[in-house]
Design a protein around this motif. Structure first.
Motif, PDB file in Angstrom:
ATOM      1  N   GLY A   1       0.504   4.719   2.453  1.00 59.29           N
ATOM      2  CA  GLY A   1      -0.828   4.432   1.912  1.00 59.29           C
ATOM      3  C   GLY A   1      -1.141   5.102   0.596  1.00 59.29           C
ATOM      4  O   GLY A   1      -2.306   5.205   0.209  1.00 59.29           O
TER       5      GLY A   1
ATOM      6  N   ASN B   1      -5.701   0.733  -8.320  1.00 58.89           N
ATOM      7  CA  ASN B   1      -4.585  -0.102  -7.859  1.00 58.89           C
ATOM      8  C   ASN B   1      -4.224  -1.243  -8.793  1.00 58.89           C
ATOM      9  O   ASN B   1      -3.172  -1.851  -8.650  1.00 58.89           O
ATOM     10  CB  ASN B   1      -4.915  -0.682  -6.489  1.00 58.89           C
ATOM     11  CG  ASN B   1      -6.247  -1.413  -6.484  1.00 58.89           C
ATOM     12  OD1 ASN B   1      -6.426  -2.422  -7.146  1.00 58.89           O
ATOM     13  ND2 ASN B   1      -7.212  -0.886  -5.722  1.00 58.89           N
TER      14      ASN B   1
ATOM     15  N   ARG C   1     -10.029   0.337   3.058  1.00 61.16           N
ATOM     16  CA  ARG C   1      -8.673   0.879   2.950  1.00 61.16           C
ATOM     17  C   ARG C   1      -8.693   2.236   2.254  1.00 61.16           C
ATOM     18  O   ARG C   1      -8.037   3.186   2.698  1.00 61.16           O
ATOM     19  CB  ARG C   1      -7.785  -0.092   2.176  1.00 61.16           C
ATOM     20  CG  ARG C   1      -7.426  -1.359   2.928  1.00 61.16           C
ATOM     21  CD  ARG C   1      -6.461  -1.109   4.068  1.00 61.16           C
ATOM     22  NE  ARG C   1      -5.185  -0.606   3.611  1.00 61.16           N
ATOM     23  CZ  ARG C   1      -4.171  -0.316   4.411  1.00 61.16           C
ATOM     24  NH1 ARG C   1      -4.305  -0.467   5.725  1.00 61.16           N
ATOM     25  NH2 ARG C   1      -3.027   0.140   3.943  1.00 61.16           N
TER      26      ARG C   1
ATOM     27  N   TRP D   1       0.803  -1.219   0.000  1.00 62.07           N
ATOM     28  CA  TRP D   1       0.000   0.000   0.000  1.00 62.07           C
ATOM     29  C   TRP D   1       0.838   1.273   0.000  1.00 62.07           C
ATOM     30  O   TRP D   1       0.299   2.369  -0.132  1.00 62.07           O
ATOM     31  CB  TRP D   1      -0.951   0.011   1.200  1.00 62.07           C
ATOM     32  CG  TRP D   1      -2.082  -0.952   1.030  1.00 62.07           C
ATOM     33  CD1 TRP D   1      -2.183  -2.212   1.528  1.00 62.07           C
ATOM     34  CD2 TRP D   1      -3.281  -0.737   0.272  1.00 62.07           C
ATOM     35  NE1 TRP D   1      -3.364  -2.805   1.139  1.00 62.07           N
ATOM     36  CE2 TRP D   1      -4.063  -1.920   0.369  1.00 62.07           C
ATOM     37  CE3 TRP D   1      -3.777   0.325  -0.477  1.00 62.07           C
ATOM     38  CZ2 TRP D   1      -5.298  -2.049  -0.251  1.00 62.07           C
ATOM     39  CZ3 TRP D   1      -5.013   0.194  -1.095  1.00 62.07           C
ATOM     40  CH2 TRP D   1      -5.757  -0.989  -0.976  1.00 62.07           C
TER      41      TRP D   1
ATOM     42  N   ALA E   1      -3.552   4.037  -2.499  1.00 64.99           N
ATOM     43  CA  ALA E   1      -4.996   4.296  -2.468  1.00 64.99           C
ATOM     44  C   ALA E   1      -5.346   5.699  -2.955  1.00 64.99           C
ATOM     45  O   ALA E   1      -6.501   6.106  -2.870  1.00 64.99           O
ATOM     46  CB  ALA E   1      -5.530   4.098  -1.047  1.00 64.99           C
TER      47      ALA E   1
END
Length: 694
Positions: free
Chosen positions: A87, A94, A269, A77, A90
């Protein structure tokens, strides 16, 4: 004997027609699509579809997934761009559901560009194969199903998204649609496990298209109920699953649970990372990309149909509104829609497909600023769906079914024994659907251009990289910032190092452009502020940064200040003018800025409006001397002025149109915050005389 020979000839023609309607016709349409668009789009593996923007970004994401699978220490991620923010995968799509093809070709030794082209072509192939199988299972013959699948795969709105390769993989849409349709038609709940599974796959291919697929299924559900008015529907569904064998019930629950958990985790997420960074889309941004009636006339890249939307001139983000499906597709789908009121065995399917399309059309339509879609755009998560016009890629499911129905109805009107007429008709359909694709103006970028960008950067590396080096590419003032960011991302990825550069659908807070005169410290400071790190920790990160500069700055790159300019500093800024000349319609002068405060004076701001110069001309006969009146012009500055030092910039001001005596006055402002002269700084003023009119 002659009669037997004639019968044999007729039987042979019928067999040939059956072969014509077999899977071989789907292969013929696939070959047409490949040679008319697919291979030219990649220029036979010497170019990449789209520009050096989103295409390279998608390449970075796919390469990240390949490296994550093949190298230790890579975070899924948190790719190496936007370092050290976490992260960041995101921030956009993806490719979890589509990367398998890219990873396969990279594992076989293909370079990143060739693997990207192969991944793109695999996506096209899956789209036409899956849509063909589904349309055929819906009861259409092979020829008609192939025509519908071609429309689904190569309609103009699909080709117009060639720069957004993340939208290529749509193969799960027809598979989910068919399972859902089967469930509704048979009133059996068991096929719903396939709906859940293929919907999950589509979410993992593209969250955008996953959400639009949900809209498609809802519209289809409403269509079945609108036309059939089924009674006791849910009761029959419940009874149907009770009657299934125990092993099917277990499989049903297991796959349904796994699919639901997988999509829920994915969305969680994204939502949690989005919330932590404070990402939001404004309602006005969403409204700008809602389809309008005029959107369905736009096909700017078609040599055949671009004239149809020529009357549309006032549409925002025009490139996102390319929703004209193609003349052949519209003609066949309209004819297919007319079947809904005929006695054809296909009328029920035509009714549902038509209702589904009309439902989605009306639901997303922006009619003079009024839209039903606006009501749901405020729901959590849906506000992130900005380009609603891309729903055309899912609308093509019911449209392709109508194309297939229209094709089959015309096919059936020709005598089955008239082989020549059937072949001529087939050729006409191929031309009708293929002409738009053959004449489409393909937009791609040579792989050599990608390579040249990286060669230029690697030539700038004058020293070896250490294990903990963080790369940062500062660009040219003439280049768009996203080009520089992607240059840095690919360089760092190829060299297996993190980078401060980053480009995606979103960006971390206070991430200033990578201009040559903007210091990399601004990005370190943005991260330190976001994470509430002490200065010492920020300095440790900064010490690891290697700057790759494509253009030198005339002065030391600027470190931005933060927040509102303090009055205690503003009152210690002193302005002065020199070298004033009047040249035709302009006043030219040099403005000197003296920083008499005890802190650096930074004109750039990381989290607010920059500090700018403003000026005005006051006619000495005018009684309008209001302190804050008529300060309209602005000029940016890129300065860091140390305490007790000064810097100067050149000003170019347009003279008043009327002759007379004026006071030329200069001040500074932080727009939306405060004027410096309201915080104690003295306005600098000098008299000038305008003798001629412009």
């Amino acid at each position: 004997m002659k009669k037997l020979n004639d019968n044999a000839a007729i039987e042979k023609r019928i067999d040939m027609l059956k072969a014509l309607q077999s899977n071989w016709f789907a292969l013929l349409f696939l070959i047409l699509g490949f040679f008319a668009y697919g291979l030219p789009a990649v220029d036979y593996f010497t170019a990449v579809p789209g520009d050096i923007g989103d295409a390279r970004f998608n390449s970075v994401i796919l390469e990240h997934l390949f490296q994550w699978l093949t190298q230790k220490g890579t975070s899924l991620w948190s790719p190496t761009f936007f370092y050290p923010f976490r992260g960041v995968l995101a921030f956009s799509d993806n490719h979890f559901g589509s990367a398998f093809a890219y990873i396969l070709f990279r594992s076989l030794g293909a370079g990143r560009e060739v693997a990207f082209d192969s991944w793109f072509l695999v996506g096209i192939s899956l789209n036409i194969i899956c849509s063909y199988l589904v349309i055929k299972r819906l009861g259409l013959n092979g020829f008609s199903a192939a025509a519908g699948a071609f429309a689904f795969t190569f309609a103009l709105p699909v080709l117009a998204q060639e720069s957004h390769a993340q939208l290529t993989y749509r193969f799960a849409i027809p598979l989910a649609y068919y399972a859902f349709f089967e469930m509704l038609e048979t009133k059996r709940l068991f096929p719903f496990w396939r709906v859940a599974f293929w919907t999950a796959v589509q979410f993992f291919c593209s969250i955008y298209l996953g959400i639009f697929l949900i809209y498609l299924l809802i519209a289809s559900f409403c269509g079945v109920f609108f036309w059939s008015r089924a009674s006791n529907f849910f009761q029959e569904m419940r009874v149907s699953i009770v009657r299934e064998p125990i092993h099917k019930k277990i499989a049903f629950i297991a796959i349904l649970a796994i699919s639901t958990i997988a999509v829920s985790y994915l969305l969680y997420r994204y939502q949690s990372i989005s919330a932590s960074y404070g990402f939001k889309r404004s309602p006005s941004e969403i409204m700008a990309t809602l389809p309008r009636i005029s959107s369905y006339f736009l096909a700017d890249h078609s040599r055949l149909s671009s004239w149809i939307g020529g009357f549309v001139t006032d549409i925002p983000m025009r490139h996102e509104h390319q929703m004209f499906f193609g003349a052949g597709i519209w003609a066949l789908s309209i004819y297919g829609a007319a079947v809904a009121w005929s006695k054809s065995e296909m009328k029920q399917l035509a009714k549902i497909a038509l209702f589904t399309f009309v439902f989605m059309f009306l639901f997303t339509l922006n009619l003079g600023g009024i839209s039903l879609y606006r009501a749901i755009s405020y729901l959590p998560g849906l506000s992130a769906v900005r380009a609603v016009t891309r729903i055309a890629l899912v609308m093509l499911m019911p449209i392709s079914i109508l194309v297939a129905i229209g094709t089959q109805q015309l096919w059936n009107k020709i005598d089955i024994k008239n082989m020549s007429a059937k072949l001529v008709f087939a050729l006409i359909i191929i031309i009708l659907l293929g002409a738009e694709v053959v004449t489409y103006k393909i937009y791609n970028t040579s792989i050599a251009v990608w390579a040249a960008q990286q060669t230029a950067l690697k030539n700038k590396l004058t020293m070896p990289l250490t294990a903990d080096t963080i790369l940062y590419v500062s660009g040219k003032s003439s280049d768009p910032s996203f080009v520089t960011e992607l240059d840095g991302m690919i360089l760092a990825q190829d060299m297996r190092h993190p980078t401060l550069n980053g480009y995606s659908g979103n960006a971390p807070p206070n991430y200033l452009d990578p201009s040559p005169c903007t210091s990399f410290h601004n990005r370190i400071n943005a991260y330190a502020k976001f994470q509430e790190l002490p200065l010492a920790a920020a300095n440790v990160l900064a010490a690891r940064v290697m700057v790759v500069a494509l253009e030198n700055c005339e002065h030391e790159p600027i470190i931005a200040g933060s927040g509102k300019i303090a009055a205690s500093q503003a009152e210690h800024i002193q302005l002065s003018l020199s070298d004033i000349t009047l040249d035709q319609s302009f006043l030219k002068t040099k403005l000197s800025i003296q920083n008499n405060s005890e802190a650096d004076f930074n004109t750039l701001r990381s989290d607010g409006p920059a500090l700018r110069v403003s000026w005005r001309f006051i006619n000495e006969k005018s009684k309008n001397q209001e302190l804050n009146a008529n300060w309209e012009p602005r000029q940016d500055m890129a300065l860091t002025i140390a305490p007790k030092t000064s810097a100067s910039i050149d000003l170019l001001a347009i003279l008043p149109s009327l002759p007379g005596n004026y006071q030329f006055q200069v001040s500074m402002v932080q727009d939306g915050v405060e004027w410096f002269h309201n915080m104690g700084m003295k306005i600098v003023s000098t008299p000038i005389t305008v003798t001629t009119t412009k």
